[in-house]
Design a protein around this motif. Structure first.
Motif, PDB file in Angstrom:
ATOM      1  N   ALA A   1     -28.028 -43.831 -14.799  1.00 41.66           N
ATOM      2  CA  ALA A   1     -29.112 -44.746 -14.436  1.00 41.66           C
ATOM      3  C   ALA A   1     -29.386 -45.740 -15.565  1.00 41.66           C
ATOM      4  CB  ALA A   1     -30.378 -43.965 -14.102  1.00 41.66           C
ATOM      5  N   THR A   2     -29.222 -45.298 -16.788  1.00 42.86           N
ATOM      6  CA  THR A   2     -29.428 -46.125 -17.974  1.00 42.86           C
ATOM      7  C   THR A   2     -28.360 -45.734 -18.989  1.00 42.86           C
ATOM      8  OG1 THR A   2     -30.927 -44.513 -18.973  1.00 42.86           O
ATOM      9  CG2 THR A   2     -31.947 -46.242 -17.639  1.00 42.86           C
ATOM     10  N   VAL A   3     -28.372 -46.376 -20.132  1.00 47.75           N
ATOM     11  CA  VAL A   3     -27.460 -45.970 -21.204  1.00 47.75           C
ATOM     12  C   VAL A   3     -27.858 -44.561 -21.645  1.00 47.75           C
ATOM     13  CG1 VAL A   3     -26.691 -46.438 -23.558  1.00 47.75           C
ATOM     14  CG2 VAL A   3     -27.079 -48.338 -21.989  1.00 47.75           C
ATOM     15  N   ILE A   4     -26.885 -43.660 -21.704  1.00 46.51           N
ATOM     16  CA  ILE A   4     -27.144 -42.290 -22.138  1.00 46.51           C
ATOM     17  C   ILE A   4     -26.594 -42.139 -23.544  1.00 46.51           C
ATOM     18  CG2 ILE A   4     -26.653 -39.849 -21.707  1.00 46.51           C
ATOM     19  CD1 ILE A   4     -26.486 -40.575 -18.718  1.00 46.51           C
ATOM     20  N   THR A   5     -27.454 -41.711 -24.470  1.00 47.39           N
ATOM     21  CA  THR A   5     -27.064 -41.549 -25.865  1.00 47.39           C
ATOM     22  C   THR A   5     -27.240 -40.094 -26.294  1.00 47.39           C
ATOM     23  OG1 THR A   5     -29.280 -42.126 -26.635  1.00 47.39           O
ATOM     24  CG2 THR A   5     -27.693 -43.921 -26.477  1.00 47.39           C
ATOM     25  N   ASP A   6     -26.549 -39.738 -27.358  1.00 50.04           N
ATOM     26  CA  ASP A   6     -26.668 -38.398 -27.928  1.00 50.04           C
ATOM     27  C   ASP A   6     -28.036 -38.289 -28.594  1.00 50.04           C
ATOM     28  OD1 ASP A   6     -26.492 -36.016 -29.321  1.00 50.04           O
ATOM     29  OD2 ASP A   6     -24.549 -36.454 -30.211  1.00 50.04           O
ATOM     30  N   ASP A   7     -28.817 -37.335 -28.125  1.00 47.48           N
ATOM     31  CA  ASP A   7     -30.154 -37.124 -28.703  1.00 47.48           C
ATOM     32  C   ASP A   7     -30.123 -36.164 -29.880  1.00 47.48           C
ATOM     33  OD1 ASP A   7     -29.711 -34.700 -27.470  1.00 47.48           O
ATOM     34  OD2 ASP A   7     -31.431 -34.829 -26.118  1.00 47.48           O
ATOM     35  N   GLY A   8     -28.926 -35.838 -30.335  1.00 51.75           N
ATOM     36  CA  GLY A   8     -28.773 -34.921 -31.458  1.00 51.75           C
ATOM     37  C   GLY A   8     -28.497 -33.498 -31.024  1.00 51.75           C
ATOM     38  N   SER A   9     -28.408 -33.262 -29.734  1.00 51.43           N
ATOM     39  CA  SER A   9     -28.220 -31.898 -29.243  1.00 51.43           C
ATOM     40  C   SER A   9     -26.763 -31.533 -28.977  1.00 51.43           C
ATOM     41  CB  SER A   9     -29.041 -31.686 -27.969  1.00 51.43           C
ATOM     42  OG  SER A   9     -28.579 -32.532 -26.937  1.00 51.43           O
ATOM     43  N   ILE A  10     -25.844 -32.483 -29.148  1.00 54.25           N
ATOM     44  CA  ILE A  10     -24.428 -32.193 -28.906  1.00 54.25           C
ATOM     45  C   ILE A  10     -23.794 -31.714 -30.212  1.00 54.25           C
ATOM     46  CG2 ILE A  10     -22.191 -33.183 -28.272  1.00 54.25           C
ATOM     47  CD1 ILE A  10     -23.664 -35.058 -26.393  1.00 54.25           C
ATOM     48  N   PRO A  11     -23.261 -30.481 -30.208  1.00 50.73           N
ATOM     49  CA  PRO A  11     -22.634 -29.967 -31.433  1.00 50.73           C
ATOM     50  C   PRO A  11     -21.503 -30.880 -31.903  1.00 50.73           C
ATOM     51  CG  PRO A  11     -22.880 -28.220 -29.793  1.00 50.73           C
ATOM     52  CD  PRO A  11     -23.214 -29.520 -29.112  1.00 50.73           C
TER      53      PRO A  11
ATOM     54  N   GLY B   1     -27.582 -40.792 -31.465  1.00 51.99           N
ATOM     55  CA  GLY B   1     -27.662 -42.209 -31.164  1.00 51.99           C
ATOM     56  C   GLY B   1     -26.370 -42.787 -30.591  1.00 51.99           C
ATOM     57  N   GLU B   2     -25.270 -42.030 -30.654  1.00 51.97           N
ATOM     58  CA  GLU B   2     -23.999 -42.499 -30.115  1.00 51.97           C
ATOM     59  C   GLU B   2     -24.111 -42.677 -28.598  1.00 51.97           C
ATOM     60  OE1 GLU B   2     -19.309 -41.140 -29.997  1.00 51.97           O
ATOM     61  OE2 GLU B   2     -20.831 -39.652 -30.477  1.00 51.97           O
ATOM     62  N   VAL B   3     -23.560 -43.777 -28.081  1.00 52.32           N
ATOM     63  CA  VAL B   3     -23.568 -44.025 -26.635  1.00 52.32           C
ATOM     64  C   VAL B   3     -22.542 -43.109 -25.986  1.00 52.32           C
ATOM     65  CG1 VAL B   3     -23.126 -45.709 -24.815  1.00 52.32           C
ATOM     66  CG2 VAL B   3     -24.349 -46.404 -26.870  1.00 52.32           C
ATOM     67  N   LEU B   4     -23.011 -42.312 -25.022  1.00 48.55           N
ATOM     68  CA  LEU B   4     -22.148 -41.375 -24.309  1.00 48.55           C
ATOM     69  C   LEU B   4     -21.715 -41.927 -22.959  1.00 48.55           C
ATOM     70  CD1 LEU B   4     -24.202 -38.159 -25.089  1.00 48.55           C
ATOM     71  CD2 LEU B   4     -22.155 -38.993 -26.286  1.00 48.55           C
ATOM     72  N   ALA B   5     -22.578 -42.725 -22.341  1.00 49.18           N
ATOM     73  CA  ALA B   5     -22.255 -43.349 -21.051  1.00 49.18           C
ATOM     74  C   ALA B   5     -23.102 -44.605 -20.903  1.00 49.18           C
ATOM     75  CB  ALA B   5     -22.523 -42.395 -19.891  1.00 49.18           C
TER      76      ALA B   5
ATOM     77  N   ASN C   1     -10.535 -41.706 -17.345  1.00 46.39           N
ATOM     78  CA  ASN C   1     -10.405 -40.303 -17.736  1.00 46.39           C
ATOM     79  C   ASN C   1     -11.796 -39.702 -17.849  1.00 46.39           C
ATOM     80  OD1 ASN C   1      -7.507 -40.336 -18.201  1.00 46.39           O
ATOM     81  ND2 ASN C   1      -7.994 -41.647 -19.954  1.00 46.39           N
ATOM     82  N   LEU C   2     -11.937 -38.449 -17.447  1.00 41.75           N
ATOM     83  CA  LEU C   2     -13.234 -37.786 -17.560  1.00 41.75           C
ATOM     84  C   LEU C   2     -13.463 -37.320 -18.986  1.00 41.75           C
ATOM     85  CD1 LEU C   2     -13.249 -35.651 -14.296  1.00 41.75           C
ATOM     86  CD2 LEU C   2     -14.492 -37.778 -14.748  1.00 41.75           C
ATOM     87  N   GLY C   3     -14.666 -37.597 -19.482  1.00 41.70           N
ATOM     88  CA  GLY C   3     -15.045 -37.181 -20.824  1.00 41.70           C
ATOM     89  C   GLY C   3     -15.604 -35.770 -20.835  1.00 41.70           C
ATOM     90  N   ASN C   4     -16.093 -35.361 -21.985  1.00 40.59           N
ATOM     91  CA  ASN C   4     -16.708 -34.048 -22.125  1.00 40.59           C
ATOM     92  C   ASN C   4     -18.006 -33.982 -21.325  1.00 40.59           C
ATOM     93  OD1 ASN C   4     -14.741 -33.086 -23.898  1.00 40.59           O
ATOM     94  ND2 ASN C   4     -15.767 -34.015 -25.647  1.00 40.59           N
ATOM     95  N   PRO C   5     -18.396 -32.790 -20.881  1.00 34.60           N
ATOM     96  CA  PRO C   5     -19.644 -32.659 -20.125  1.00 34.60           C
ATOM     97  C   PRO C   5     -20.860 -33.047 -20.967  1.00 34.60           C
ATOM     98  CG  PRO C   5     -18.323 -30.655 -19.965  1.00 34.60           C
ATOM     99  CD  PRO C   5     -17.686 -31.523 -21.004  1.00 34.60           C
ATOM    100  N   ILE C   6     -21.787 -33.734 -20.324  1.00 36.37           N
ATOM    101  CA  ILE C   6     -23.022 -34.179 -20.961  1.00 36.37           C
ATOM    102  C   ILE C   6     -24.185 -33.645 -20.130  1.00 36.37           C
ATOM    103  CG2 ILE C   6     -24.441 -36.184 -21.557  1.00 36.37           C
ATOM    104  CD1 ILE C   6     -21.805 -37.783 -21.702  1.00 36.37           C
ATOM    105  N   GLY C   7     -25.154 -33.027 -20.778  1.00 33.36           N
ATOM    106  CA  GLY C   7     -26.346 -32.557 -20.084  1.00 33.36           C
ATOM    107  C   GLY C   7     -27.259 -33.726 -19.758  1.00 33.36           C
TER     108      GLY C   7
END
Length: 87
Positions: free
Chosen positions: A15-25, A30-34, A67-73
Motif C-alpha cells: 500500500a505504501t513504501v515498506i521499510t525495515d523497522d529494525g526487526s529483521i535480523p 530504514g532500508e526499503v523492502l518494497a 524474483n520473490l524476495g525474503n518474507p516480510i512481516g
C-alpha cells in the motif's frame, strides 16, 4: 475484498513504501523492502502474542526481475488487494 479475508497464496500489493523497522535480523533499519505498488504473495498468516486480535501477513514481494524476495512481516494496513493505477 479485504486483506483480512485473504489466505496463503493470495496476491497482494504494498500500500505504501515498506521499510525495515529494525526487526529483521541482519537487516538495515530504514532500508526499503518494497516500493508502493509492488506485487507480492502471502506465504503465512499469524499473530503476535502482544496483539492476538491483529493478523500479521508474511509476504514475499517481487523484485525488478520478478524474483520473490525474503518474507516480510506486514500488517493489513501495509497491503492492498488491487494494484493502484498510475496516471
Amino acid at each position: 475484498m479485504r486483506v483480512e479475508d485473504l489466505d496463503i497464496g493470495d496476491i497482494v500489493y504494498a500500500a505504501t513504501v515498506i521499510t525495515d523497522d529494525g526487526s529483521i535480523p541482519g537487516g538495515i533499519e530504514g532500508e526499503v523492502l518494497a516500493e508502493a505498488g509492488t506485487r507480492g504473495v502471502i506465504t503465512m498468516i499469524g499473530h503476535i502474542e502482544e496483539q492476538p486480535e491483529r493478523s500479521v501477513f508474511l509476504v514475499r514481494f517481487e523484485d525488478r526481475e520478478l524474483n520473490l524476495g525474503n518474507p516480510i512481516g506486514c500488517w493489513a494496513e501495509d497491503l492492498i488487494v488491487e494494484p493502484r493505477l498510475v496516471n
